[in-house]
Design an enzyme around this catalytic site. Structure first.
Site, PDB file in Angstrom:
ATOM      1  N   ASP A 275      -7.623  -2.933   7.096  1.00  0.00           N
ATOM      2  CA  ASP A 275      -7.878  -1.700   6.339  1.00  0.00           C
ATOM      3  C   ASP A 275      -8.690  -2.021   5.082  1.00  0.00           C
ATOM      4  O   ASP A 275      -8.255  -1.834   3.941  1.00  0.00           O
ATOM      5  CB  ASP A 275      -6.589  -0.938   6.001  1.00  0.00           C
TER       6      ASP A 275
ATOM      7  N   ASP B 241      -3.422  -4.103   2.126  1.00  0.00           N
ATOM      8  CA  ASP B 241      -4.552  -3.207   2.417  1.00  0.00           C
ATOM      9  C   ASP B 241      -5.442  -3.036   1.181  1.00  0.00           C
ATOM     10  O   ASP B 241      -4.943  -2.902   0.059  1.00  0.00           O
ATOM     11  CB  ASP B 241      -4.037  -1.828   2.843  1.00  0.00           C
TER      12      ASP B 241
ATOM     13  N   ASN C 186      -6.250  -0.371  11.436  1.00  0.00           N
ATOM     14  CA  ASN C 186      -6.508   0.877  12.162  1.00  0.00           C
ATOM     15  C   ASN C 186      -7.703   1.626  11.575  1.00  0.00           C
ATOM     16  O   ASN C 186      -8.394   2.361  12.295  1.00  0.00           O
ATOM     17  CB  ASN C 186      -5.263   1.767  12.198  1.00  0.00           C
ATOM     18  N   HIS C 187      -7.997   1.422  10.284  1.00  0.00           N
ATOM     19  CA  HIS C 187      -9.166   2.111   9.720  1.00  0.00           C
ATOM     20  C   HIS C 187     -10.478   1.483  10.203  1.00  0.00           C
ATOM     21  O   HIS C 187     -11.485   2.179  10.279  1.00  0.00           O
ATOM     22  CB  HIS C 187      -9.078   2.170   8.190  1.00  0.00           C
TER      23      HIS C 187
ATOM     24  N   HIS D 125      -8.616  -0.894   1.304  1.00  0.00           N
ATOM     25  CA  HIS D 125      -9.056   0.511   1.340  1.00  0.00           C
ATOM     26  C   HIS D 125     -10.145   0.835   0.307  1.00  0.00           C
ATOM     27  O   HIS D 125     -10.007   1.750  -0.509  1.00  0.00           O
ATOM     28  CB  HIS D 125      -7.867   1.464   1.140  1.00  0.00           C
TER      29      HIS D 125
ATOM     30  N   HIS E 255      -0.315  -2.055   6.200  1.00  0.00           N
ATOM     31  CA  HIS E 255      -0.350  -0.750   6.881  1.00  0.00           C
ATOM     32  C   HIS E 255       0.575   0.303   6.287  1.00  0.00           C
ATOM     33  O   HIS E 255       0.198   1.452   6.167  1.00  0.00           O
ATOM     34  CB  HIS E 255      -0.077  -0.917   8.381  1.00  0.00           C
TER      35      HIS E 255
HETATM   36 MN   LIG Z   1      -3.395   0.920   8.193  1.00  0.00          MN
END
Ligand SMILES: [Mn+2]
Length: 242
Positions: free
Chosen positions: A49, A20, A75-76, A22, A199
């Site tokens: 993500d 990820d 999911n983001h 982010h 995740h």
């Molecule tokens: Mn995630």
């Protein structure tokens, strides 16, 4: 626009997957430099993500334009779609808490640009290597077999509005599940050499059966983990200067 993407083997260079991101594309670039990543020949596959939490979320679109950078939908990314769809179960306080302020507070036209791009990200990617296919999905493969996952994604449209807290649905597992790690499930996924997921942040990358969990929180206090797809060798890149 497909929810499933297939890549031929990289005949010219190396292929890597990374955990990820982010919103930490500057850290990611520094880690790639340490890795000796060559954008002329190598390819980088993200487990999703891309945004939220870090300062560089707005850079996600320009990264997705790079011809050597590919990502599955995390999911983001789904949260941006849920916001645009006005999904009633999306909790804006929770979303803001988990780093979504940059998106929530952006003008509608900006949000539409991001959501439009994120909607087109595949839910799963498979990449050919000399030793067999390597699969990529954000959280987990919901099925014991990669062939079943491929067929499912090619014949079902994933719902953007489902409620992960309700639990139990197959669609939720691709981008939200942590249960393989919680159950320490070593059963793995058949019909594929390896599956690479993110995740759930871990101190070190962890292999359960042939499933590799590689989110080691390079976006927080950890470091970026890369896995080289041809050898399944793990590269840990400490965050220097951040
Ligand atoms: Mn995630």
């Amino acid at each position: 626009m497909s929810q499933f993407a297939h890549f031929s083997a990289n005949a010219r260079g190396r292929d890597f997957a990374v955990g990820d991101i982010h919103g930490h594309f500057n850290r990611l670039q520094a880690a790639l430099d340490q890795l000796g990543f060559d954008p002329a020949t190598d390819r980088l596959f993200s487990v999703g993500d891309l945004v939220d939490r870090g300062p560089d979320s707005f850079d996600a679109l320009s990264w997705l334009e790079k011809p050597w950078f590919f990502a599955v939908q995390g999911n983001h990314e789904v949260l941006t779609l849920q916001l645009m769809a006005g999904h009633s179960r999306l909790n804006l306080m929770d979303y803001r808490q988990s780093g979504g302020a940059w998106f929530i507070d952006s003008p509608q036209a900006t949000r539409e640009r991001f959501a439009h791009r994120f909607r087109r990200l595949p839910v799963a990617i498979e990449i050919e290597t000399a030793e067999g296919l390597v699969g990529l999905v954000h959280a987990d493969c919901p099925f014991p077999s990669w062939t079943t996952l491929r067929t499912y994604l090619q014949t079902h449209e994933l719902q953007e509005g489902y409620d992960p807290s309700a639990g139990g649905g197959v669609d939720e597992i691709f981008q939200w599940s942590r249960s393989r790690l919680k159950r320490r499930d070593f059963s793995g996924v058949k019909d594929v050499r390896a599956v690479v997921v993110g995740h759930t942040p871990l101190r070190r990358a962890r292999q359960l059966g042939n499933v590799f969990h590689i989110d080691t929180a390079g976006w927080s206090e950890g470091f970026f983990t890369f896995i080289e797809l041809s050898t399944l060798r793990i590269h840990e890149q400490p965050l220097l200067g951040f």
